[in-house]
Design a protein around this motif. Sequence first.
Motif, PDB file in Angstrom:
ATOM      1  N   ALA A   1      -3.409   1.292   0.232  1.00 54.45           N
ATOM      2  CA  ALA A   1      -2.599   0.982  -0.956  1.00 54.45           C
ATOM      3  C   ALA A   1      -2.181  -0.480  -0.949  1.00 54.45           C
ATOM      4  O   ALA A   1      -2.258  -1.177  -1.973  1.00 54.45           O
ATOM      5  CB  ALA A   1      -1.363   1.887  -0.997  1.00 54.45           C
ATOM      6  N   TYR A   2      -1.761  -0.966   0.217  1.00 54.22           N
ATOM      7  CA  TYR A   2      -1.338  -2.361   0.343  1.00 54.22           C
ATOM      8  C   TYR A   2      -2.517  -3.303   0.083  1.00 54.22           C
ATOM      9  O   TYR A   2      -2.369  -4.334  -0.576  1.00 54.22           O
ATOM     10  CB  TYR A   2      -0.772  -2.604   1.739  1.00 54.22           C
ATOM     11  CG  TYR A   2      -0.281  -4.014   1.941  1.00 54.22           C
ATOM     12  CD1 TYR A   2       1.002  -4.382   1.551  1.00 54.22           C
ATOM     13  CD2 TYR A   2      -1.097  -4.987   2.518  1.00 54.22           C
ATOM     14  CE1 TYR A   2       1.459  -5.685   1.721  1.00 54.22           C
ATOM     15  CE2 TYR A   2      -0.653  -6.291   2.695  1.00 54.22           C
ATOM     16  CZ  TYR A   2       0.626  -6.626   2.304  1.00 54.22           C
ATOM     17  OH  TYR A   2       1.068  -7.918   2.463  1.00 54.22           O
ATOM     18  N   THR A   3      -3.702  -2.963   0.585  1.00 52.04           N
ATOM     19  CA  THR A   3      -4.878  -3.817   0.423  1.00 52.04           C
ATOM     20  C   THR A   3      -5.313  -3.910  -1.032  1.00 52.04           C
ATOM     21  O   THR A   3      -5.563  -5.007  -1.551  1.00 52.04           O
ATOM     22  CB  THR A   3      -6.049  -3.281   1.269  1.00 52.04           C
ATOM     23  OG1 THR A   3      -5.648  -3.178   2.638  1.00 52.04           O
ATOM     24  CG2 THR A   3      -7.266  -4.191   1.177  1.00 52.04           C
TER      25      THR A   3
ATOM     26  N   GLY B   1      -8.754   2.972  -1.567  1.00 52.68           N
ATOM     27  CA  GLY B   1      -7.614   2.252  -2.132  1.00 52.68           C
ATOM     28  C   GLY B   1      -7.943   1.645  -3.477  1.00 52.68           C
ATOM     29  O   GLY B   1      -9.010   1.057  -3.649  1.00 52.68           O
ATOM     30  N   VAL B   2      -7.044   1.799  -4.450  1.00 53.40           N
ATOM     31  CA  VAL B   2      -7.222   1.218  -5.784  1.00 53.40           C
ATOM     32  C   VAL B   2      -5.891   0.648  -6.250  1.00 53.40           C
ATOM     33  O   VAL B   2      -4.824   1.166  -5.907  1.00 53.40           O
ATOM     34  CB  VAL B   2      -7.734   2.253  -6.819  1.00 53.40           C
ATOM     35  CG1 VAL B   2      -9.147   2.720  -6.483  1.00 53.40           C
ATOM     36  CG2 VAL B   2      -6.787   3.450  -6.919  1.00 53.40           C
ATOM     37  N   ALA B   3      -5.962  -0.416  -7.033  1.00 52.58           N
ATOM     38  CA  ALA B   3      -4.756  -0.983  -7.631  1.00 52.58           C
ATOM     39  C   ALA B   3      -4.347  -0.149  -8.835  1.00 52.58           C
ATOM     40  O   ALA B   3      -5.187   0.470  -9.498  1.00 52.58           O
ATOM     41  CB  ALA B   3      -5.008  -2.431  -8.050  1.00 52.58           C
ATOM     42  N   LEU B   4      -3.060  -0.133  -9.123  1.00 49.82           N
ATOM     43  CA  LEU B   4      -2.522   0.591 -10.279  1.00 49.82           C
ATOM     44  C   LEU B   4      -2.209  -0.411 -11.383  1.00 49.82           C
ATOM     45  O   LEU B   4      -1.564  -1.435 -11.131  1.00 49.82           O
ATOM     46  CB  LEU B   4      -1.254   1.344  -9.883  1.00 49.82           C
ATOM     47  CG  LEU B   4      -1.397   2.368  -8.752  1.00 49.82           C
ATOM     48  CD1 LEU B   4      -0.033   2.934  -8.369  1.00 49.82           C
ATOM     49  CD2 LEU B   4      -2.364   3.480  -9.142  1.00 49.82           C
TER      50      LEU B   4
ATOM     51  N   VAL C   1       0.668  -3.142 -11.139  1.00 47.68           N
ATOM     52  CA  VAL C   1       2.038  -2.712 -10.849  1.00 47.68           C
ATOM     53  C   VAL C   1       2.187  -2.151  -9.446  1.00 47.68           C
ATOM     54  O   VAL C   1       3.294  -1.855  -8.998  1.00 47.68           O
ATOM     55  CB  VAL C   1       2.526  -1.667 -11.882  1.00 47.68           C
ATOM     56  CG1 VAL C   1       2.581  -2.273 -13.275  1.00 47.68           C
ATOM     57  CG2 VAL C   1       1.640  -0.413 -11.872  1.00 47.68           C
ATOM     58  N   GLY C   2       1.062  -2.006  -8.731  1.00 49.99           N
ATOM     59  CA  GLY C   2       1.125  -1.471  -7.383  1.00 49.99           C
ATOM     60  C   GLY C   2      -0.240  -1.036  -6.904  1.00 49.99           C
ATOM     61  O   GLY C   2      -1.275  -1.445  -7.448  1.00 49.99           O
ATOM     62  N   GLY C   3      -0.231  -0.224  -5.863  1.00 47.52           N
ATOM     63  CA  GLY C   3      -1.494   0.246  -5.300  1.00 47.52           C
ATOM     64  C   GLY C   3      -1.380   1.683  -4.836  1.00 47.52           C
ATOM     65  O   GLY C   3      -0.285   2.175  -4.515  1.00 47.52           O
ATOM     66  N   LEU C   4      -2.514   2.355  -4.813  1.00 52.20           N
ATOM     67  CA  LEU C   4      -2.621   3.737  -4.340  1.00 52.20           C
ATOM     68  C   LEU C   4      -3.658   3.787  -3.228  1.00 52.20           C
ATOM     69  O   LEU C   4      -4.756   3.237  -3.374  1.00 52.20           O
ATOM     70  CB  LEU C   4      -3.058   4.650  -5.488  1.00 52.20           C
ATOM     71  CG  LEU C   4      -3.560   6.050  -5.114  1.00 52.20           C
ATOM     72  CD1 LEU C   4      -2.445   6.891  -4.503  1.00 52.20           C
ATOM     73  CD2 LEU C   4      -4.153   6.751  -6.339  1.00 52.20           C
ATOM     74  N   GLY C   5      -3.314   4.412  -2.125  1.00 53.02           N
ATOM     75  CA  GLY C   5      -4.253   4.598  -1.032  1.00 53.02           C
ATOM     76  C   GLY C   5      -4.291   6.037  -0.592  1.00 53.02           C
ATOM     77  O   GLY C   5      -3.242   6.696  -0.543  1.00 53.02           O
ATOM     78  N   VAL C   6      -5.489   6.549  -0.305  1.00 53.60           N
ATOM     79  CA  VAL C   6      -5.620   7.907   0.213  1.00 53.60           C
ATOM     80  C   VAL C   6      -6.528   7.896   1.430  1.00 53.60           C
ATOM     81  O   VAL C   6      -7.422   7.056   1.561  1.00 53.60           O
ATOM     82  CB  VAL C   6      -6.173   8.903  -0.841  1.00 53.60           C
ATOM     83  CG1 VAL C   6      -5.292   8.943  -2.069  1.00 53.60           C
ATOM     84  CG2 VAL C   6      -7.601   8.573  -1.225  1.00 53.60           C
ATOM     85  N   SER C   7      -6.295   8.831   2.338  1.00 51.68           N
ATOM     86  CA  SER C   7      -7.113   8.940   3.543  1.00 51.68           C
ATOM     87  C   SER C   7      -7.044  10.359   4.069  1.00 51.68           C
ATOM     88  O   SER C   7      -6.010  11.018   3.963  1.00 51.68           O
ATOM     89  CB  SER C   7      -6.618   7.957   4.612  1.00 51.68           C
ATOM     90  OG  SER C   7      -7.405   8.028   5.776  1.00 51.68           O
ATOM     91  N   GLY C   8      -8.147  10.809   4.638  1.00 51.47           N
ATOM     92  CA  GLY C   8      -8.184  12.149   5.207  1.00 51.47           C
ATOM     93  C   GLY C   8      -9.547  12.794   5.144  1.00 51.47           C
ATOM     94  O   GLY C   8      -9.744  13.898   5.639  1.00 51.47           O
ATOM     95  N   ASP C   9     -10.523  12.112   4.535  1.00 48.62           N
ATOM     96  CA  ASP C   9     -11.874  12.652   4.416  1.00 48.62           C
ATOM     97  C   ASP C   9     -12.851  11.506   4.669  1.00 48.62           C
ATOM     98  O   ASP C   9     -12.483  10.509   5.307  1.00 48.62           O
ATOM     99  CB  ASP C   9     -12.076  13.280   3.034  1.00 48.62           C
ATOM    100  CG  ASP C   9     -13.054  14.452   3.057  1.00 48.62           C
ATOM    101  OD1 ASP C   9     -14.247  14.218   3.326  1.00 48.62           O
ATOM    102  OD2 ASP C   9     -12.632  15.597   2.807  1.00 48.62           O
ATOM    103  N   SER C  10     -14.083  11.605   4.198  1.00 50.94           N
ATOM    104  CA  SER C  10     -14.989  10.475   4.329  1.00 50.94           C
ATOM    105  C   SER C  10     -14.476   9.321   3.474  1.00 50.94           C
ATOM    106  O   SER C  10     -13.714   9.527   2.521  1.00 50.94           O
ATOM    107  CB  SER C  10     -16.400  10.870   3.882  1.00 50.94           C
ATOM    108  OG  SER C  10     -16.446  11.049   2.470  1.00 50.94           O
ATOM    109  N   ALA C  11     -14.884   8.104   3.785  1.00 53.85           N
ATOM    110  CA  ALA C  11     -14.449   6.952   2.998  1.00 53.85           C
ATOM    111  C   ALA C  11     -14.906   7.076   1.552  1.00 53.85           C
ATOM    112  O   ALA C  11     -14.200   6.641   0.631  1.00 53.85           O
ATOM    113  CB  ALA C  11     -14.988   5.666   3.619  1.00 53.85           C
ATOM    114  N   CYS C  12     -16.065   7.691   1.346  1.00 55.18           N
ATOM    115  CA  CYS C  12     -16.595   7.851  -0.013  1.00 55.18           C
ATOM    116  C   CYS C  12     -15.774   8.871  -0.795  1.00 55.18           C
ATOM    117  O   CYS C  12     -15.466   8.658  -1.978  1.00 55.18           O
ATOM    118  CB  CYS C  12     -18.065   8.268   0.046  1.00 55.18           C
ATOM    119  SG  CYS C  12     -19.113   7.107   0.976  1.00 55.18           S
ATOM    120  N   ALA C  13     -15.412   9.973  -0.147  1.00 52.22           N
ATOM    121  CA  ALA C  13     -14.559  10.973  -0.803  1.00 52.22           C
ATOM    122  C   ALA C  13     -13.164  10.408  -1.039  1.00 52.22           C
ATOM    123  O   ALA C  13     -12.553  10.662  -2.082  1.00 52.22           O
ATOM    124  CB  ALA C  13     -14.486  12.234   0.040  1.00 52.22           C
ATOM    125  N   ASP C  14     -12.673   9.634  -0.090  1.00 49.60           N
ATOM    126  CA  ASP C  14     -11.364   9.005  -0.269  1.00 49.60           C
ATOM    127  C   ASP C  14     -11.359   8.135  -1.526  1.00 49.60           C
ATOM    128  O   ASP C  14     -10.398   8.163  -2.311  1.00 49.60           O
ATOM    129  CB  ASP C  14     -11.009   8.132   0.938  1.00 49.60           C
ATOM    130  CG  ASP C  14     -10.668   8.931   2.185  1.00 49.60           C
ATOM    131  OD1 ASP C  14     -10.597  10.170   2.115  1.00 49.60           O
ATOM    132  OD2 ASP C  14     -10.474   8.303   3.242  1.00 49.60           O
TER     133      ASP C  14
END
Length: 244
Positions: A102-104, A163-166, A173-186
């Motif tokens: 999210a930060y990136t 990770g994607v910017a919002l 206005v910010g960023g969203l990050g998710v993790s827990g699966d493959s990088a492609c699924a993330d």
Amino acid sequence: MRKVACHSLLAGLCIALVAPLAHAHSYDNDDAPSGRCTLPQGTVSLVEKQLYTVVNLSDGNGGIFKPNRMWAAVVDRQGHLCSVIKTGDAWPGSRAIAIAKAYTANGFSNDALALSTANLYAPTQPGGSLYGLNNSNPFDARFLEQGTGIGRTLGGVITFGGGVALYAGGKVVGGLGVSGDSACADHAIAYRMRKLAGLGSVPAGQGPGNTDNIVYSTGASPMGFEHPHCFPTDLSASKIESVR
């Protein structure tokens, strides 16, 4: 540092009393909130709720688990951590990765160009134009513990999918990050969450259709803004985009 005079006979007692006080002072300074999330709580909640929708999609987002087991983090434009949530038995180590994604994405996107963390994969490899970027903005490891870090700017740079910017009103206005699966699924999950939340109107990008969607490499070594495939089940960019 404050000097303390101690009589030799009382030196041990003096050290015992002064050292804990100095430690407590340092601890208070380190853990005091450095700011607060500037995103409206309604916006944060809108993004959060999309996680529960997206991880249960029938295509599994092309990932390893069905439903996906994910951490999701939101930061504001200043990088303050606004929210961290998870679904299922998500990998504990993915919490920090989600925050860093999210930060990136927020940190390297602006009102002229959106760059997802998936877009940053190729240029940060050895020989790439952004090689070494991963060593900038290190993650604050004091906040690895679950439940910590809200209101702080934790940093971290991750350059693979998730990770994607919002965007709202043409502005980051910010960023969203998710993790827990493959990088492609993330990547698919983050991109879909943002779209369903109505915060994905990017100004321009290096991905398909002038977006920040994933660009899969066609050769042995990713080039430009490409990202390697993860598994044969990876969703195409058009499939990711088609979520409703």
